[in-house]
Design a protein around this motif. Structure first.
Motif, short mmCIF file in Angstrom:
data_model
loop_
_atom_site.label_atom_id
_atom_site.label_comp_id
_atom_site.label_asym_id
_atom_site.label_seq_id
_atom_site.Cartn_x
_atom_site.Cartn_y
_atom_site.Cartn_z
N ASP A 149 4.82 0.11 2.77
CA ASP A 149 5.26 -0.51 1.53
C ASP A 149 5.38 -2.02 1.75
O ASP A 149 6.01 -2.45 2.71
CB ASP A 149 6.63 0.07 1.15
CG ASP A 149 7.05 -0.26 -0.26
OD1 ASP A 149 6.68 -1.35 -0.73
OD2 ASP A 149 7.73 0.57 -0.88
N PRO A 150 4.79 -2.86 0.88
CA PRO A 150 4.87 -4.31 1.08
C PRO A 150 6.29 -4.86 0.94
O PRO A 150 6.62 -5.90 1.51
CB PRO A 150 3.95 -4.88 0.00
CG PRO A 150 3.77 -3.80 -0.98
CD PRO A 150 3.98 -2.51 -0.27
N LYS A 151 7.16 -4.17 0.20
CA LYS A 151 8.52 -4.66 -0.04
C LYS A 151 9.47 -4.30 1.11
O LYS A 151 10.15 -5.16 1.65
CB LYS A 151 9.03 -4.06 -1.35
CG LYS A 151 10.30 -4.69 -1.87
CD LYS A 151 10.65 -4.14 -3.23
CE LYS A 151 11.86 -4.81 -3.81
NZ LYS A 151 12.19 -4.25 -5.13
N SER A 152 9.48 -3.02 1.51
CA SER A 152 10.45 -2.57 2.51
C SER A 152 9.86 -2.36 3.90
O SER A 152 10.60 -2.29 4.88
CB SER A 152 11.09 -1.25 2.05
OG SER A 152 10.11 -0.23 2.02
N GLY A 153 8.54 -2.22 4.00
CA GLY A 153 7.92 -1.98 5.31
C GLY A 153 7.97 -0.53 5.74
O GLY A 153 7.66 -0.20 6.87
#
Length: 130
Positions: free
Chosen positions: A94-98
């Motif tokens: 996920d680009p936001k949370s990794g």
């Protein structure tokens, strides 16, 4: 005397393997291995094999290959290189949370397919090929 009856061959009647599998992963993506011996490792996708449904991830599934010198001035020896693993064993991050996430597809205004992370709803950018 019974009439001679030819039976149809059973070959080619079942479902066929697709020419190419639809993959949720592209070259350059950062993924995490979710099952198997290398579970939990992260790396960049170096190569994608859609016909075999496999991906090569940097630093994961390292194998040793014995290489013989093709020319007299070339060196032979044992080289370590990443081997392909099944695409179902890796998940995009996920680009936001990794964190690993599933992928949803959405069409943009111009008609191109965009990948969306299911967990955060953020679009996952495609890495430009060089």
């Amino acid at each position: 005397m019974k009439p001679l009856v030819f039976k149809k061959s059973r070959r080619g009647t079942g479902p066929r393997e697709p020419e190419r599998h639809k993959l949720h992963i592209a070259k350059g993506d950062t993924v995490r291995v979710i099952s198997g011996e290398h579970r939990g490792k992260e790396g960049k996708v170096l190569r994608v094999h859609p016909k075999e449904f496999r991906v090569v991830v940097e630093g994961v599934n390292i194998v040793k290959k014995h290489k013989r010198a093709a020319t007299p001035n070339e060196e032979s020896g044992i080289i370590e290189l990443p081997a392909p693993l099944a695409a179902s064993k890796v998940m995009l991050l996920d680009p936001k949370s990794g964190e690993p996430t599933r992928v949803r597809r959405r069409l943009d205004k111009d008609g191109t397919a965009e990948r969306i992370a299911v967990k955060s709803g953020q679009p996952i950018p495609r890495v430009k090929a060089k």
